[in-house]
Design an enzyme around this catalytic site. Structure first.
Site, PDB file in Angstrom:
ATOM      1  N   TYR A 163       0.925  -1.125   0.125  1.00  0.00           N
ATOM      2  CA  TYR A 163      -0.105   0.009   0.079  1.00  0.00           C
ATOM      3  C   TYR A 163       0.958   1.515   0.000  1.00  0.00           C
ATOM      4  CZ  TYR A 163      -2.898   3.839   1.495  1.00  0.00           C
ATOM      5  OH  TYR A 163      -3.803   5.120   1.686  1.00  0.00           O
ATOM      6  N   LYS A 167       1.418   4.273  -2.861  1.00  0.00           N
ATOM      7  CA  LYS A 167       1.298   5.873  -2.601  1.00  0.00           C
ATOM      8  C   LYS A 167       2.586   6.586  -2.993  1.00  0.00           C
ATOM      9  CE  LYS A 167      -3.065   5.826  -1.978  1.00  0.00           C
ATOM     10  NZ  LYS A 167      -3.781   6.616  -2.566  1.00  0.00           N
TER      11      LYS A 167
END
Ligand SMILES: NC(=O)c1ccc[n+]([C@@H]2O[C@H](COP(=O)([O-])OP(=O)(O)OC[C@H]3O[C@@H](n4cnc5c(N)ncnc54)[C@H](OP(=O)(O)O)[C@@H]3O)[C@@H](O)[C@H]2O)c1
Length: 268
Positions: A163, A167
């Site tokens: 994750y 980003k």
């Protein structure tokens, strides 16, 4: 928290008539859609859950704007195409790449399929939509693109490794495009919030402390659009970013390990 009338007028003049908000049915996307509706933007709203999306569209109709709801899964190429098709003939001035989700826990124990699915939503769909609309905006000599980055984008984050990497991709992509597209009159903004109360925590299986209310994010993000290329909404996030500015990256990773240990469930 509402935008001032001057700010509403500024963003509407600079980025109207239509705005696209992906992941508009909940959390940060819902907040941004609500602020844009109150500024008079017509909206193309996207999410997967039809019932929730139509309910949001119905609520926002009170602003006397036009709304198109696009029920589409952005992990699927057809989902991206559906959004593009819905904009034919419309004067789109703003793209908000908000839809996204997280996973957590030890990477070695994760399902590869779900990790790849997350990359499709968080990165591949963002890439495809941005490519299409950046071309449109370049042609019209104006436009805005907002990316949802995160505080986790600035170093590796144990127990949310993929994750955080997704980003980091968004943050880097956004920083570079802010420079490239400026020459064509297109403004790019990366918003990098810390923990926010939304559907995110439950889907990512994270229990986040000191999370900001989602309805406090819309104003700082939209206020920053067209004026700067990065915004860190929220006092705690600003303090954290500032305090960690001179800390070596490998130590930041260790700090993140401690923080995420409190947020996630994992077993070594
Ligand atoms: N919450 C945080 O702490 C935090 C912090 C920093 C950055 N962010 C980022 O902010 C963005 C918004 O997150 P949020 O906190 O507002 O989460 P949220 O409340 O879970 O909202 C996510 C939105 O995206 C939609 N969505 C999820 N998967 C989708 C898919 N495959 N295709 C299309 N739409 C999809 C959801 O609707 P459906 O489920 O109906 O599809 C929902 O509207 C994300 O990019 C997230 O990474 C969140």
């Amino acid at each position: 928290m509402d935008l001032s009338n001057t700010e509403k007028q500024r963003i509407k003049t600079q980025f109207g008539e239509w705005a696209i908000v992906t992941g508009a049915s909940s959390g940060i996307g819902l907040e941004l859609a609500t602020q844009l509706a109150s500024a008079g933007f017509n909206l193309i709203l996207n999410a997967r859950n039809e019932e929730r999306l139509l309910k949001v569209a119905q609520q926002l109709q009170s602003h006397k704007i036009e709304i198109k709801s696009v029920v589409a899964d952005l992990s699927d190429k057809d989902g991206v195409e559906k959004i593009i098709q819905s904009t034919q003939g419309l004067k789109v001035g703003l793209l908000i790449n908000n839809a996204g989700y997280g996973t957590s826990g030890l990477f070695v124990d994760a399902s590869l399929d779900s990790e790849i699915n997350m990359l499709r939503v968080n990165c591949e769909a963002v890439l495809a939509l941005t490519h299409y609309f950046a071309q449109q905006f370049k042609e019209q000599g104006r436009g805005g693109i907002i990316f949802l980055s995160s505080l986790v984008a600035f170093q590796g984050v144990p127990y949310a490794a993929n994750y955080a990497a997704s980003k980091a991709y968004i943050q880097s992509f956004s920083e570079a495009l802010a420079v490239e597209l400026k020459a064509f009159g297109v403004d790019v903004l990366a918003a990098a919030p810390g923990p926010v109360q939304s559907g995110f925590g439950q889907r990512a299986n994270m229990k986040m402390d000191n999370a900001m209310a989602a309805d406090r994010l819309g104003v700082p993000i939209l206020r920053a659009l067209g004026k700067q290329s990065k915004v860190v909404p929220g006092l705690l996030s600003k303090v954290l970013t500032y305090a960690l500015r001179t800390v070596p990256r490998f130590i930041k990773v260790k700090i993140m390990e401690k923080v995420m240990s409190g947020f996630t469930q994992h077993q070594r």
